[in-house]
Design an enzyme around this catalytic site. Structure first.
Site, PDB file in Angstrom:
ATOM      1  N   TYR A  26       0.758  -0.860   0.667  1.00 28.30           N
ATOM      2  CA  TYR A  26       0.026  -0.231  -0.115  1.00 28.30           C
ATOM      3  C   TYR A  26       1.053   1.227  -0.016  1.00 28.30           C
ATOM      4  O   TYR A  26       1.875   1.423   0.869  1.00 28.30           O
ATOM      5  CB  TYR A  26      -0.858   0.079   1.047  1.00 28.30           C
ATOM      6  CG  TYR A  26      -1.734   0.554   1.156  1.00 28.30           C
ATOM      7  CD1 TYR A  26      -3.308   0.240   0.775  1.00 28.30           C
ATOM      8  CD2 TYR A  26      -1.997   2.462   1.382  1.00 28.30           C
ATOM      9  CE1 TYR A  26      -3.941   1.565   0.799  1.00 28.30           C
ATOM     10  CE2 TYR A  26      -2.693   3.383   1.713  1.00 28.30           C
ATOM     11  CZ  TYR A  26      -4.470   2.574   1.082  1.00 28.30           C
ATOM     12  OH  TYR A  26      -5.289   3.172   1.092  1.00 28.30           O
ATOM     13  N   TYR A  38      -5.838   5.330  -7.275  1.00 25.60           N
ATOM     14  CA  TYR A  38      -5.897   4.615  -5.864  1.00 25.60           C
ATOM     15  C   TYR A  38      -7.015   4.792  -5.595  1.00 25.60           C
ATOM     16  O   TYR A  38      -8.096   5.422  -5.891  1.00 25.60           O
ATOM     17  CB  TYR A  38      -5.858   6.306  -5.345  1.00 25.60           C
ATOM     18  CG  TYR A  38      -6.296   6.618  -3.520  1.00 25.60           C
ATOM     19  CD1 TYR A  38      -5.331   6.040  -2.927  1.00 25.60           C
ATOM     20  CD2 TYR A  38      -7.094   7.262  -2.812  1.00 25.60           C
ATOM     21  CE1 TYR A  38      -5.521   6.449  -1.380  1.00 25.60           C
ATOM     22  CE2 TYR A  38      -7.543   7.292  -1.743  1.00 25.60           C
ATOM     23  CZ  TYR A  38      -6.645   6.975  -0.863  1.00 25.60           C
ATOM     24  OH  TYR A  38      -6.821   7.061   0.808  1.00 25.60           O
TER      25      TYR A  38
END
Length: 388
Positions: free
Chosen positions: A297, A341
């Site tokens: 991430y 994203y």
């Protein structure tokens, strides 16, 4: 404390389908439309119909209720529905929730989804503008009056301490940005397709919150992503080779807050990631050397380095050198810095593609993939593997 023995989930569920909308800066349609499009695409990928679905999992932050998505997508009765808190930290936990449901027999086909207009609608990067009174919001009350209003400013505090303790400069973060953008440049689905960057480009980008530059911060995206989870047995009979859930975990550390855990004993690591790492290695029986590809991430580059260190790929303060050496393929879709994203859900999809052998940046023979969710908050992680 984390688990002292492996849990019983590993190997009992698999990701059988993945689907997404296009990734854009202005989708021109509702978040519900994005969610339904992604769900239907994931079902088509798996070779399943809406009527096969009996479970749905999403994020607490998603604006699309499970029953509304079910109705709009043509899904019938649900026997399981669940939501996971803490923003991007929920990504891998949605798959864990789905895997638990199918392993326990309370559902057979569960779709995990996340959809938002995060660029054309509410932009998380704009920071805190209004909050209802809550216990969680009270923690922010110690930070907001001093100008720490945005996620970038919260992460900058930990990043500055990391550089100080290990005698590093902000340029060390650039290795993550350059790596992500190199892979994104070869990915037609990525927003930054055809647009690699250099370390010089990173160093020349403007400051956002020192020591974070613009190219240390993920982009903002409109879009949706969904994944289909079912039993490992059923997945073997579907359209694609299954990505088996070898291990799944959630983790919150001592003194945990949401992005502002500044009162811990140290700021140079991510204890919540350490909790997840110990569980994943324990249940999967794997170690860092067994991982073929990692999808980490990457909302902010410093936390990618800290994740590598927490998982044991390298020592404290060595994350930048590890990424620069290129020994482990990381974020082969371009990550959230380069592709989109989507609160980490697109990273799960990339791990599945790697195990299927269909990634645009395919790692030869990839059989074990590590996926992580949002850091700085209570988080989650997965180890996915081929069906061997």
């Amino acid at each position: 404390m984390s688990l002292l023995r492996p849990d019983g989930l590993g190997g009992r569920a698999a990701v059988a389908g993945i689907g997404a909308t296009e990734f854009s800066k202005d989708s021109g349609r509702s978040e519900l439309s994005l969610a339904v499009e992604a769900v239907r695409a994931a079902l088509d990928d798996a070779g399943l119909a809406p009527g096969d679905v009996d479970g749905l999992v999403t994020f607490t932050m998603d604006t699309n209720p499970e029953i509304t998505v079910a109705q709009a997508a043509g899904i019938g009765e649900l026997t399981f529905f669940s939501r996971v808190h803490y923003g991007g930290g929920a990504a891998c936990a949605t798959v864990q929730q789905a895997a638990l449901a199918v392993a326990a027999g309370v559902a057979e086909v569960v779709v995990c989804y996340r959809a938002f207009n995060e660029r054309s609608g509410r932009r998380f990067g704009s920071g805190v503008q209004r909050r209802e009174p809550s216990a969680e919001g009270a923690a922010l009350g110690w930070q907001l009056p001093f100008g720490l209003l945005t996620p970038a400013s919260w992460v900058a505090m930990a990043a500055q301490r990391y550089l100080h303790v290990y005698g590093l400069t902000p340029e060390v973060f650039g290795h993550v940005a350059v790596t992500d953008r190199r892979y994104a440049a070869n990915n037609p689905a990525a927003y930054f397709h055809g647009k690699p960057i250099t370390l010089a480009d990173h160093a020349a980008s403007r400051w956002i919150a020192e020591p974070l530059r613009l190219l240390d911060c993920c982009q903002e995206t409109d879009g949706g992503q969904a994944v289909v989870v079912t039993t490992a047995e059923r997945a073997r009979d579907l359209r694609h080779p299954p990505a088996v859930v070898l291990a799944a975990a959630q983790g919150a550390g001592r003194g945990q807050e949401a992005m502002t855990s500044f009162y811990r004993d140290g700021l140079t690591g991510l204890p919540e990631t350490g909790v997840v790492a110990r569980q994943l290695w324990q249940t999967s029986g794997l170690r860092p050397a067994d991982v073929d590809v990692a999808v980490l991430y990457d909302h902010f580059t410093p936390f990618v380095l800290m994740q590598l260190e927490e998982f044991g790929f390298c020592g404290p303060g060595e994350g930048g050198d590890f990424v620069a050496a290129g020994a482990l393929p990381i974020n082969t879709h371009g990550g959230q810095l380069g592709e989109a994203y989507l609160h980490g859900m697109n990273g799960i999809a990339e791990a599945v593609r790697q195990l299927r052998g269909t990634s645009v940046n395919q790692v030869p023979g990839a059989a074990r993939a590590l996926v992580t969710a949002g850091t700085g908050v209570p988080t989650s992680g997965l180890v996915l593997g081929t069906d061997t």
